[in-house]
Design an enzyme around this catalytic site. Structure first.
Site, PDB file in Angstrom:
ATOM      1  N   SER B   8       0.852  -1.185   0.000  1.00 14.43           N
ATOM      2  CA  SER B   8       0.000   0.000   0.000  1.00 14.43           C
ATOM      3  C   SER B   8       0.891   1.239   0.000  1.00 14.43           C
ATOM      4  O   SER B   8       2.085   1.150   0.265  1.00 14.43           O
ATOM      5  CB  SER B   8      -0.925  -0.016   1.214  1.00 14.43           C
ATOM      6  OG  SER B   8      -0.195  -0.284   2.383  1.00 14.43           O
ATOM      7  N   CYS B   9       0.289   2.366  -0.310  1.00 14.61           N
ATOM      8  CA  CYS B   9       1.053   3.599  -0.447  1.00 14.61           C
ATOM      9  C   CYS B   9       1.617   4.035   0.890  1.00 14.61           C
ATOM     10  O   CYS B   9       0.989   3.805   1.901  1.00 14.61           O
ATOM     11  CB  CYS B   9       0.180   4.690  -1.049  1.00 14.61           C
ATOM     12  SG  CYS B   9       0.052   4.408  -2.819  1.00 14.61           S
ATOM     13  N   PRO B  10       2.795   4.612   0.922  1.00 13.63           N
ATOM     14  CA  PRO B  10       3.536   5.143  -0.230  1.00 13.63           C
ATOM     15  C   PRO B  10       4.558   4.176  -0.823  1.00 13.63           C
ATOM     16  O   PRO B  10       5.328   4.581  -1.696  1.00 13.63           O
ATOM     17  CB  PRO B  10       4.269   6.326   0.385  1.00 13.63           C
ATOM     18  CG  PRO B  10       4.604   5.862   1.764  1.00 13.63           C
ATOM     19  CD  PRO B  10       3.452   4.968   2.184  1.00 13.63           C
ATOM     20  N   THR B  11       4.583   2.897  -0.383  1.00 10.90           N
ATOM     21  CA  THR B  11       5.662   2.001  -0.829  1.00 10.90           C
ATOM     22  C   THR B  11       5.800   1.906  -2.356  1.00 10.90           C
ATOM     23  O   THR B  11       6.913   2.019  -2.864  1.00 10.90           O
ATOM     24  CB  THR B  11       5.487   0.608  -0.183  1.00 10.90           C
ATOM     25  OG1 THR B  11       5.368   0.786   1.236  1.00 10.90           O
ATOM     26  CG2 THR B  11       6.667  -0.292  -0.471  1.00 10.90           C
ATOM     27  N   ASN B  40      -1.334   7.383  -7.298  1.00  8.30           N
ATOM     28  CA  ASN B  40      -0.138   7.988  -6.716  1.00  8.30           C
ATOM     29  C   ASN B  40       1.089   7.811  -7.605  1.00  8.30           C
ATOM     30  O   ASN B  40       1.878   8.740  -7.766  1.00  8.30           O
ATOM     31  CB  ASN B  40       0.125   7.414  -5.321  1.00  8.30           C
ATOM     32  CG  ASN B  40      -0.883   7.929  -4.305  1.00  8.30           C
ATOM     33  OD1 ASN B  40      -1.536   8.941  -4.534  1.00  8.30           O
ATOM     34  ND2 ASN B  40      -1.023   7.227  -3.205  1.00  8.30           N
TER      35      ASN B  40
END
Lengths: 370, 67
Positions: B8-11, B40
Site C-alpha cells: 500500500s502507499c507510499p511504498t 499515486n
C-alpha cells in the site's frame, strides 16, 4: 480477460488533480462546525481518536464515565467509504501485512493522541478554534512524521498484503453496522452512555451518521489523509494532500469567525485541552511517527477498513484497545493536564516506535512469497 | 519491471522513485493492485516528466511509464 487501457500524458494541472482533496478538506471542516453546533463537544465536532475512545467506553472496555458513547460518525465514515468503494469497484478483501504489529502501532497512536487530547483531525480543528496548544501538537506531529520518513527512505515497510475473501473485508464494517442498528432501534441500552462530560455532548444520531457517510465517501474518493499531507510534501514535493489539511484549518477558522465563536488565539481555557507543552509535543510525535509507519492517519485507517482492508480494521481495533488502556491506567490527559502514567507511556511508545522502525527497515528477515 | 502488488502507499511510489532516481529509465513498467497506488504512481510519474499508460488486468494494473 477484461483489458482496459488508458493513456495519460506527462505534465500536470494542479487544480485538476487536487480539487477533490480541497473539497474533502472543506467538507470535513464544515462537518466539524455543524456537528459542534448540533451538540458535539467544543473543538471536537469531528475527532477520530476521541470518538473511538467513546466507543471503547460504550462497549465497557474502560470505565471512565464521562467518555462513553457509541459515536455514529465512526460507523458513517466506514460505511461511506464502503459504499463509495463498491460503487467504484474498488472494494476488495485484503490483508495479512503484519496485523499484530499494526494492532500494536494503532494502540500506540491512540495513547499518544489521548495524551495530547485529539487525533490529527481534531488537532487542526483545535487550531481553527484558536487553541495554540494544538500548534505545539502540530510541531510535534510534523517532527514525528519526519523521523518516520527517515526510516521509510531507508526501506521501512510492514510487508505486503494478500487478497482475502470479500467476507474478511466486510467483517469489520458489518460489525459496526450491526452495533449501530442495535443502537438506533433502542437496544443501545446494552451499551454504556455518559450522562455528563464530553461523551454526553452529542449531535443527533442521524446528523452524525450522515456527516460520517459524506466524509467517508469523499475521503475514499480523494484519498484524504492528515499524515500523507506532510509525507508527500517532503518526499515527493506534492502539495495536494497538505493543501487539504490547510483547507480544514481555514474552513474551521472562518466558520468560527462567522458564527462569532472565535475568541482569539490562546493557550489557556481551551475546551477539552491542556497546556503541558512538552507532552502535547511528544504525544503528537507518537501519533505522527506511528501513523506514517502505518501508512495513514486514524481517519485514513477507517476509510481503508471500509474498502475491505482488514489490516486497517485491525489497526482501528488496536486504537480502541489503546483507548481502553489509556483510560483504565490513567495514561490519558484531561483538561487539568497530562498524567505521570501518560508521560511514562509516551516514552515507552517512542522507544517501541524506534525499535519497530529499525527492525522493519534493516532486519526484516524473510517474508512469505506470493 | 517493478512488482509492487500487495504494497500500500507510499511504498509503490517509493519503489518507483528509487528506480527513477538511480537509473532515469526511458521506459519503466510497474505492476500494482489497487487504484490508490495507480493514482499515486501516475501523479509522481507525470510530475517527473513521464507519460503513463494504465492497463487494467483482471486483478492488477500494469503501468507503463515513458518519456
Amino acid at each position: 480477460m477484461e483489458k482496459k487501457t488508458q493513456q495519460i500524458p506527462a505534465g500536470t494541472s494542479w487544480l485538476g488533480q487536487n480539487w477533490l482533496l480541497l473539497l474533502t478538506g472543506f467538507l470535513v471542516g464544515a462537518a466539524a462546525l455543524v456537528l459542534n453546533l448540533l451538540g458535539n463537544p467544543g473543538n471536537m465536532g469531528f475527532c477520530i481518536a476521541c470518538f473511538e475512545r467513546d466507543i471503547a467506553g460504550a462497549l465497557g472496555l474502560h470505565s471512565a464515565a464521562p467518555v462513553q458513547y457509541f459515536r455514529p460518525e465512526i460507523v458513517g465514515i466506514v460505511l461511506g467509504s464502503l459504499l463509495m468503494a463498491l460503487a467504484r469497484k474498488e472494494f476488495r478483501g485484503k490483508g495479512g501485512s503484519a496485523p499484530a504489529l499494526r494492532f500494536g502501532l494503532g494502540a500506540l497512536v491512540m495513547i499518544g493522541a489521548l495524551v495530547f487530547l485529539g487525533c490529527p483531525l481534531r488537532m487542526v480543528i483545535r487550531i481553527g478554534g484558536g487553541d495554540l496548544n494544538a500548534v505545539v501538537g502540530l510541531v510535534g506531529f510534523i517532527a514525528g512524521i519526519l523521523v518516520g520518513l527517515v526510516f521509510l527512505k531507508k526501506g521501512f515497510n510492514l510487508g505486503r498484503a494478500y487478497r482475502q475473501s470479500p467476507l474478511e473485508g466486510l467483517a469489520f464494517p458489518g460489525a459496526l453496522l450491526l452495533m449501530f442498528l442495535l443502537c438506533v432501534t433502542g437496544l443501545c441500552g446494552l451499551f454504556r452512555s455518559s450522562e455528563a462530560g464530553p461523551g454526553s455532548l452529542r449531535a443527533p444520531w442521524y446528523a452524525a451518521i450522515l456527516a460520517g457517510l459524506l466524509v467517508g465517501a469523499l475521503a475514499q474518493r480523494s484519498r484524504f489523509c492528515m499524515v500523507g499531507g506532510v509525507r508527500d510534501a517532503v518526499m515527493f514535493k506534492e502539495f495536494g494532500l497538505i493543501s487539504a489539511f490547510g483547507t480544514v484549518i481555514v474552513t474551521v477558522l472562518l466558520g468560527n469567525l462567522l458564527l462569532r465563536k472565535f475568541t482569539g488565539f490562546s493557550f489557556e481555557g481551551q475546551p477539552v485541552a491542556h497546556s503541558d507543552g512538552l507532552w502535547n509535543f511528544l504525544g503528537m510525535s507518537v501519533v505522527g511517527w506511528g501513523s506514517v509507519l502505518l501508512g495513514g492517519c486514524p481517519l485514513r485507517q477507517l476509510v481503508l477498513a471500509g474498502e475491505g482492508n482488514s489490516d486497517s480494521a485491525v489497526t482501528v481495533l488496536g486504537m480502541i484497545f489503546g483507548a481502553a488502556l489509556s483510560h483504565n491506567f490513567k495514561l490519558a490527559s484531561s483538561g487539568d493536564g497530562s498524567t505521570p502514567n501518560g508521560h511514562m507511556a509516551v516514552i515507552i511508545a517512542l522507544v517501541i516506535l524506534l525499535a519497530v522502525s529499525l527492525v522493519m527497515s534493516f532486519a526484516r528477515g524473510k517474508e512469505g512469497k506470493k | 519491471m517493478i512488482d509492487a502488488t500487495g504494497y500500500s502507499c507510499p511504498t509503490p511510489v517509493l519503489m518507483v522513485q528509487k528506480e527513477v532516481k538511480a537509473k532515469a529509465p526511458k521506459t519503466l513498467e510497474v505492476l500494482v493492485d489497487n487504484r490508490c497506488a495507480v493514482e499515486n504512481v501516475t501523479r509522481f510519474a507525470r510530475n517527473s516528466g513521464y507519460a503513463v499508460r494504465v492497463e487494467e488486468r483482471e486483478e492488477d494494473f500494469l503501468l507503463t511509464l515513458e518519456r
